[in-house]
Design an enzyme around this catalytic site. Structure first.
Site, PDB file in Angstrom:
ATOM      1  CB  CYS A  12     -32.173  -0.952  -9.166  1.00 41.59           C
ATOM      2  SG  CYS A  12     -31.771  -1.621 -10.781  1.00 41.59           S
ATOM      3  CG  HIS A  40     -36.259  -9.073 -17.498  1.00 38.63           C
ATOM      4  ND1 HIS A  40     -35.293  -9.660 -16.728  1.00 38.63           N
ATOM      5  CD2 HIS A  40     -35.935  -9.357 -18.781  1.00 38.63           C
ATOM      6  CE1 HIS A  40     -34.438 -10.281 -17.515  1.00 38.63           C
ATOM      7  NE2 HIS A  40     -34.800 -10.113 -18.758  1.00 38.63           N
ATOM      8  CB  CYS A  94     -25.581  -2.210 -13.872  1.00 38.99           C
ATOM      9  SG  CYS A  94     -25.551  -1.660 -12.167  1.00 38.99           S
ATOM     10  CG  HIS A 122     -29.801 -13.814 -15.033  1.00 36.61           C
ATOM     11  ND1 HIS A 122     -29.090 -12.660 -15.302  1.00 36.61           N
ATOM     12  CD2 HIS A 122     -31.000 -13.416 -14.563  1.00 36.61           C
ATOM     13  CE1 HIS A 122     -29.846 -11.617 -14.986  1.00 36.61           C
ATOM     14  NE2 HIS A 122     -31.011 -12.046 -14.544  1.00 36.61           N
ATOM     15  CD  GLU A 124     -25.423 -10.143 -12.747  1.00 38.64           C
ATOM     16  OE1 GLU A 124     -26.507  -9.598 -12.498  1.00 38.64           O
ATOM     17  OE2 GLU A 124     -24.621 -10.500 -11.865  1.00 38.64           O
ATOM     18  CB  THR A 159     -25.607  -8.081  -9.200  1.00 39.87           C
ATOM     19  OG1 THR A 159     -26.492  -8.264 -10.302  1.00 39.87           O
ATOM     20  CG2 THR A 159     -24.198  -7.846  -9.694  1.00 39.87           C
ATOM     21  CB  SER A 219     -39.106  -9.066 -13.563  1.00 44.40           C
ATOM     22  OG  SER A 219     -38.426  -8.731 -12.373  1.00 44.40           O
ATOM     23  CB  SER A 263     -37.403  -4.639 -14.151  1.00 40.37           C
ATOM     24  OG  SER A 263     -38.231  -5.625 -13.577  1.00 40.37           O
TER      25      SER A 263
HETATM   26 FE1  SF4 Z   1     -29.870  -2.766 -10.583  1.00 43.77          FE
HETATM   27 FE2  SF4 Z   1     -28.645  -5.071 -11.100  1.00 43.77          FE
HETATM   28 FE3  SF4 Z   1     -27.292  -2.774 -11.167  1.00 43.77          FE
HETATM   29 FE4  SF4 Z   1     -28.137  -3.686  -8.856  1.00 43.77          FE
HETATM   30  S1  SF4 Z   1     -26.647  -4.669 -10.210  1.00 43.77           S
HETATM   31  S2  SF4 Z   1     -28.268  -1.565  -9.554  1.00 43.77           S
HETATM   32  S3  SF4 Z   1     -30.080  -4.653  -9.401  1.00 43.77           S
HETATM   33  S4  SF4 Z   1     -28.947  -3.401 -12.531  1.00 43.77           S
END
Ligand code: SF4
Length: 280
Positions: A12, A40, A94, A122, A124, A159, A219, A263
């Site tokens: 991504c 991952h 991100c 997790h 995040e 996300t 992942s 990933s």
């Molecule tokens: Fe990639 Fe996560 Fe960012 Fe979406 S939020 S673009 S899945 S890293």
């Protein structure tokens, strides 16, 4: 045997951005540390490590003068500590995760109890929880008992959760708790990149007689992608590398679909396709 790629697959934009940034910075600085895995995927991590980017579990373990925050982001306390330790910072969070962190922060400031649909452990989630100053919880259970001070509650999502599953979570949560709430806010923090991969995989899985899902065993989104294909009733195998593909899977197959988690690098997808072609 026909080999067909999903319309959307692999890295991504957030992961690609993080990997590119770590590569560039490592080249410039000679070496750096990454706080957790940039992605991952063991082969990408190994490749970055060869170039000088070492993975550490905590700031205490950082042996270099520069540390990188991965695409998953971190809590404000980590930024503070990096500064206190006098380390250089490369921030690969991100931008979509940053938006989610900002939402959690602002909602907590406005007095909302923030309920995050996601996995508590997790990376995040640990970051987003940190941005809401103890005013939030992360859960996968929409019927969890929670205390809603001021009768204000906000719902956001990890996300990488699908929009569909978040909508289901919101519906069940509201059905159970509406009597306790005066004000409800729902912010859709799911990432479109994730849904695009699930949708493309689902569409392809309906038209083939075998699906190969490429991605790291660690992942979560690759595992979910494999589950999505499997739930379409097509035989599905998740592989990390091309040499895991077994000849017997291909016996009698006419159309084989290939997809890959967010990933998974292009090189791993290409290797899988190459091996499938050679076995066909
Ligand atoms: Fe990639 Fe996560 Fe960012 Fe979406 S939020 S673009 S899945 S890293």
């Amino acid at each position: 045997m026909e080999i067909i790629r999903a319309k959307v697959l692999g890295f991504c934009f957030g992961v690609k951005r993080a990997v590119d940034l770590v590569e560039e910075e490592t080249e410039q600085r000679g070496s750096l540390s990454t706080l957790g895995f940039v992605v991952h995927n063991p082969s990408v991590v190994e490749d970055l490590s060869q170039k000088g980017a070492k993975v550490v579990k905590s700031l205490e373990e950082v042996p270099t003068d520069t540390v990188t925050i991965t695409a998953h982001g971190v809590a404000p306390a980590v930024y503070k500590k990096v500064k206190e330790m006098g380390l250089n910072l490369v921030d690969a969070t991100c931008p979509i995760v940053s938006k989610s962190q900002k939402a959690a922060y602002e909602l907590a400031e406005e007095g909302f109890k923030v309920v995050i649909y996601g996995e508590e452990n997790h990376p995040e989630m640990r970051g987003v929880l940190g941005w809401s100053k103890g005013q939030s919880i992360a859960t996968m259970d929409p019927e969890i008992e929670i205390d809603i001070p001021r009768r204000k509650v906000a719902l956001i999502a990890q996300t990488t959760k699908s929009e569909e599953s978040f909508a289901e979570f919101v519906g069940k949560f509201v059905a159970k708790n509406l009597g306790l709430i005066n004000e409800l806010r729902v912010i859709n923090t799911t990432c479109p990149e994730t849904d695009e991969r699930y949708d493309a995989a689902k569409e392809l899985a309906k038209t083939v007689d075998l699906m190969i899902v490429v991605g790291g065993k660690n992942s979560a989104n690759t595992r979910k992608l494999a589950h999505t294909c499997d739930s379409q009733g097509v035989e599905t195998h998740q592989v990390e590398t091309a040499d895991e593909i077994e000849r017997q899977w291909l016996v009698g197959r006419e159309r084989v679909g290939v997809t890959a988690g967010a990933s998974t690098p292009d090189s791993a997808i290409e290797e899988v396709e190459k091996r499938l072609r050679s076995m066909a």
